[in-house]
Design an enzyme around this catalytic site. Structure first.
Site, PDB file in Angstrom:
ATOM      1  N   ARG A   1       0.844  -1.205   0.000  1.00 44.53           N
ATOM      2  CA  ARG A   1       0.000   0.000   0.000  1.00 44.53           C
ATOM      3  C   ARG A   1       0.878   1.253   0.000  1.00 44.53           C
ATOM      4  NH1 ARG A   1      -2.543   0.465   4.885  1.00 44.53           N
ATOM      5  NH2 ARG A   1      -1.530  -1.297   5.884  1.00 44.53           N
ATOM      6  N   ASP A  51       6.849 -10.160   8.732  1.00 44.69           N
ATOM      7  CA  ASP A  51       6.867  -9.048   9.689  1.00 44.69           C
ATOM      8  C   ASP A  51       8.319  -8.588   9.855  1.00 44.69           C
ATOM      9  OD1 ASP A  51       6.907  -7.422  11.912  1.00 44.69           O
ATOM     10  OD2 ASP A  51       5.782  -8.802  13.202  1.00 44.69           O
ATOM     11  N   VAL A  52       8.617  -7.349   9.445  1.00 42.83           N
ATOM     12  CA  VAL A  52      10.014  -6.888   9.487  1.00 42.83           C
ATOM     13  C   VAL A  52      10.574  -6.805  10.908  1.00 42.83           C
ATOM     14  CG1 VAL A  52       9.930  -5.641   7.280  1.00 42.83           C
ATOM     15  CG2 VAL A  52       9.382  -4.421   9.411  1.00 42.83           C
ATOM     16  N   ASN A 111      10.842   0.468   3.859  1.00 40.24           N
ATOM     17  CA  ASN A 111       9.721   1.414   3.860  1.00 40.24           C
ATOM     18  C   ASN A 111       8.634   1.064   4.875  1.00 40.24           C
ATOM     19  OD1 ASN A 111       7.707   3.360   2.415  1.00 40.24           O
ATOM     20  ND2 ASN A 111       6.719   1.346   2.388  1.00 40.24           N
ATOM     21  N   SER A 168      11.281  10.230   8.211  1.00 36.68           N
ATOM     22  CA  SER A 168      10.138  11.160   8.206  1.00 36.68           C
ATOM     23  C   SER A 168      10.669  12.506   8.672  1.00 36.68           C
ATOM     24  CB  SER A 168       9.056  10.678   9.178  1.00 36.68           C
ATOM     25  OG  SER A 168       8.130  11.728   9.416  1.00 36.68           O
ATOM     26  N   TYR A 181       7.165   7.337  17.321  1.00 45.99           N
ATOM     27  CA  TYR A 181       7.416   7.376  15.866  1.00 45.99           C
ATOM     28  C   TYR A 181       8.620   8.276  15.551  1.00 45.99           C
ATOM     29  CZ  TYR A 181       6.093   8.057  10.906  1.00 45.99           C
ATOM     30  OH  TYR A 181       6.072   8.119   9.538  1.00 45.99           O
ATOM     31  N   ALA A 229      11.834   6.601  16.574  1.00 46.44           N
ATOM     32  CA  ALA A 229      12.207   5.551  15.615  1.00 46.44           C
ATOM     33  C   ALA A 229      12.781   6.176  14.346  1.00 46.44           C
ATOM     34  CB  ALA A 229      10.988   4.692  15.287  1.00 46.44           C
ATOM     35  N   LYS A 230      12.143   7.232  13.842  1.00 44.60           N
ATOM     36  CA  LYS A 230      12.594   7.835  12.583  1.00 44.60           C
ATOM     37  C   LYS A 230      13.928   8.568  12.759  1.00 44.60           C
ATOM     38  CE  LYS A 230       9.201   6.415   9.958  1.00 44.60           C
ATOM     39  NZ  LYS A 230       9.462   5.368   8.953  1.00 44.60           N
ATOM     40  N   ILE A 244       2.047  12.967   3.269  1.00 45.03           N
ATOM     41  CA  ILE A 244       1.776  12.268   2.011  1.00 45.03           C
ATOM     42  C   ILE A 244       0.401  11.582   2.098  1.00 45.03           C
ATOM     43  CG2 ILE A 244       2.700  10.547   0.382  1.00 45.03           C
ATOM     44  CD1 ILE A 244       4.690  12.870   0.978  1.00 45.03           C
TER      45      ILE A 244
HETATM   46  P1  NAP Z   1       0.708   2.783   4.878  1.00 44.43           P
HETATM   47  O1  NAP Z   1      -0.100   3.294   3.737  1.00 44.43           O
HETATM   48  O2  NAP Z   1       0.075   2.661   6.220  1.00 44.43           O
HETATM   49  O3  NAP Z   1       1.338   1.363   4.440  1.00 44.43           O
HETATM   50  C1  NAP Z   1       2.167   0.685   5.351  1.00 44.43           C
HETATM   51  C2  NAP Z   1       2.817  -0.490   4.665  1.00 44.43           C
HETATM   52  O4  NAP Z   1       3.708  -1.107   5.589  1.00 44.43           O
HETATM   53  C3  NAP Z   1       1.824  -1.568   4.245  1.00 44.43           C
HETATM   54  O5  NAP Z   1       2.299  -2.166   3.055  1.00 44.43           O
HETATM   55  C4  NAP Z   1       1.889  -2.562   5.410  1.00 44.43           C
HETATM   56  O6  NAP Z   1       1.523  -3.901   5.029  1.00 44.43           O
HETATM   57  C5  NAP Z   1       3.369  -2.484   5.734  1.00 44.43           C
HETATM   58  N1  NAP Z   1       3.726  -2.920   7.080  1.00 44.43           N
HETATM   59  C6  NAP Z   1       3.273  -2.432   8.270  1.00 44.43           C
HETATM   60  N2  NAP Z   1       3.848  -3.093   9.282  1.00 44.43           N
HETATM   61  C7  NAP Z   1       4.692  -4.012   8.741  1.00 44.43           C
HETATM   62  C8  NAP Z   1       5.547  -5.014   9.264  1.00 44.43           C
HETATM   63  N3  NAP Z   1       5.687  -5.192  10.587  1.00 44.43           N
HETATM   64  N4  NAP Z   1       6.234  -5.803   8.404  1.00 44.43           N
HETATM   65  C9  NAP Z   1       6.100  -5.644   7.056  1.00 44.43           C
HETATM   66  N5  NAP Z   1       5.302  -4.711   6.498  1.00 44.43           N
HETATM   67  C10 NAP Z   1       4.606  -3.908   7.333  1.00 44.43           C
HETATM   68  O7  NAP Z   1       2.010   3.694   5.105  1.00 44.43           O
HETATM   69  P2  NAP Z   1       2.658   4.854   4.190  1.00 44.43           P
HETATM   70  O8  NAP Z   1       1.995   6.118   4.523  1.00 44.43           O
HETATM   71  O9  NAP Z   1       2.758   4.402   2.793  1.00 44.43           O
HETATM   72  O10 NAP Z   1       4.114   4.919   4.845  1.00 44.43           O
HETATM   73  C11 NAP Z   1       5.231   4.223   4.315  1.00 44.43           C
HETATM   74  C12 NAP Z   1       6.473   4.677   5.039  1.00 44.43           C
HETATM   75  O11 NAP Z   1       6.635   6.087   4.895  1.00 44.43           O
HETATM   76  C13 NAP Z   1       6.449   4.411   6.549  1.00 44.43           C
HETATM   77  O12 NAP Z   1       7.742   4.064   6.995  1.00 44.43           O
HETATM   78  C14 NAP Z   1       6.044   5.754   7.122  1.00 44.43           C
HETATM   79  O13 NAP Z   1       6.471   5.912   8.434  1.00 44.43           O
HETATM   80  C15 NAP Z   1       6.759   6.695   6.165  1.00 44.43           C
HETATM   81  N6  NAP Z   1       6.179   8.031   6.138  1.00 44.43           N
HETATM   82  C16 NAP Z   1       4.895   8.256   5.718  1.00 44.43           C
HETATM   83  C17 NAP Z   1       4.407   9.560   5.700  1.00 44.43           C
HETATM   84  C18 NAP Z   1       3.013   9.898   5.242  1.00 44.43           C
HETATM   85  O14 NAP Z   1       2.632  11.083   5.304  1.00 44.43           O
HETATM   86  N7  NAP Z   1       2.225   8.946   4.763  1.00 44.43           N
HETATM   87  C19 NAP Z   1       5.216  10.626   6.136  1.00 44.43           C
HETATM   88  C20 NAP Z   1       6.514  10.343   6.550  1.00 44.43           C
HETATM   89  C21 NAP Z   1       6.990   9.055   6.547  1.00 44.43           C
HETATM   90  P3  NAP Z   1      -0.035  -4.421   5.076  1.00 44.43           P
HETATM   91  O15 NAP Z   1      -0.716  -3.789   3.885  1.00 44.43           O
HETATM   92  O16 NAP Z   1       0.083  -5.890   4.963  1.00 44.43           O
HETATM   93  O17 NAP Z   1      -0.599  -3.940   6.369  1.00 44.43           O
END
Ligand code: NAP
Length: 247
Positions: free
Chosen positions: A15, A63-64, A90, A142, A155, A158-159, A188
């Site tokens: 996703r 699970d990472v 990611n 992040s 969070y 961690a980041k 995002i």
């Molecule tokens: P998201 O839409 O919630 O998707 C999270 C993804 O991570 C999914 O594919 C999920 O798999 C997978 N996941 C969660 N826990 C996991 C685990 N323990 N092992 C393996 N896979 C796991 O998140 P996103 O917004 O795309 O974020 C992606 C990255 O960008 C993250 O590291 C987040 O912290 C970072 N980020 C996001 C934003 C933002 O605004 N969105 C901003 C800064 C940083 P399932 O589908 O199977 O649950």
């Protein structure tokens, strides 16, 4: 193409940002391994889309935060593709609340997935890349890891840890021709930010000079650059993709 013949493992690619990265690296010629935690249907949809577009993809549920599961995942990628040239860490979760109310398990879950998960994946991949004397690693940080944020101490810690880890690993692996960088997204549009209230969204948007949320593709573009030969002389850096939120 930029990544012809390369093999890329992208964690959390079912996703959001990870999905966009998988599609982008595949469109650039890489064979991809799409990791995810539990959403089989979403991961399968990413695989189907890549194959429909003429690319190569496998999906791996792991699970990472579980080092043994990560080792098994790396073995699966090698069994299928023979190697790993590119690793994108990611996968990430949030468990937001102020520190005074934060449960121990909310702290541990976020640190285990968002920080230890990066270590768990980098260790076996780095060993492989060191033997090849080549490789590209990008870790998803992040802007919150740079600035801190109310309600996100777990969070942000961690980041910030991911950023320190990235710089240390970049120094350790540079002599072997491997680059390690971090990308720090701002705000995002994904499932992760869809849960925010209209008020919270408006407050965040007010702090973004470009006055809009970013797309997963905006982040994927930066990642594609960093893993391509066009970024061979860039390592240990944090690239913000945030509409100017932090500068
Ligand atoms: P998201 O839409 O919630 O998707 C999270 C993804 O991570 C999914 O594919 C999920 O798999 C997978 N996941 C969660 N826990 C996991 C685990 N323990 N092992 C393996 N896979 C796991 O998140 P996103 O917004 O795309 O974020 C992606 C990255 O960008 C993250 O590291 C987040 O912290 C970072 N980020 C996001 C934003 C933002 O605004 N969105 C901003 C800064 C940083 P399932 O589908 O199977 O649950």
């Amino acid at each position: 193409m930029l990544l012809d013949g390369k093999v890329a493992l992208i964690t959390g690619a079912s996703r959001g940002i990870g999905r966009a990265i998988a599609l982008s690296l595949s469109a650039a010629g890489a064979a991809v391994a799409v990791n995810y935690a539990g959403n089989d249907a979403a991961a399968e949809a990413v695989r189907s889309e890549i194959i429909k577009n003429g690319g190569r993809a496998i999906i791996i549920k792991a699970d990472v935060s579980d080092a043994a599961a990560v080792d098994a995942m790396i073995e699966k990628v090698i069994a299928e593709y023979g190697t790993i040239d590119i690793l994108i860490n990611n996968a990430g979760i949030t468990k937001d609340t102020i520190v005074a109310r934060m449960k121990q398990q909310d702290w541990t879950a976020v640190i285990n997935t968002n920080l230890s998960g990066v270590f768990n994946c980098c260790k076996p991949a780095a060993k492989l890349m060191m033997k090849k004397r080549a490789g590209k690693i990008v870790n998803m940080a992040s802007v919150v890891g740079l600035t801190g944020n109310i309600g996100q101490a777990n969070y942000a810690a961690a980041k910030a840890g991911v950023i320190g880890f990235t710089k240390s690993l970049a120094r350790e692996l540079a002599a072997r021709g491997i680059t390690v960088n971090a990308v720090a997204p701002g705000f995002i549009s994904t499932d992760m930010t869809a849960v925010l209230s209209d008020k919270a969204r408006e407050n965040i948007l007010n702090g973004i000079p470009l006055k809009k949320m970013g797309s997963p593709e905006d982040v994927a573009d930066a990642v594609l650059f960093l893993v391509s030969g066009r970024a061979d002389y860039i390592t240990g850096q944090v690239i913000n993709v945030d509409g100017g939120m932090v500068m």
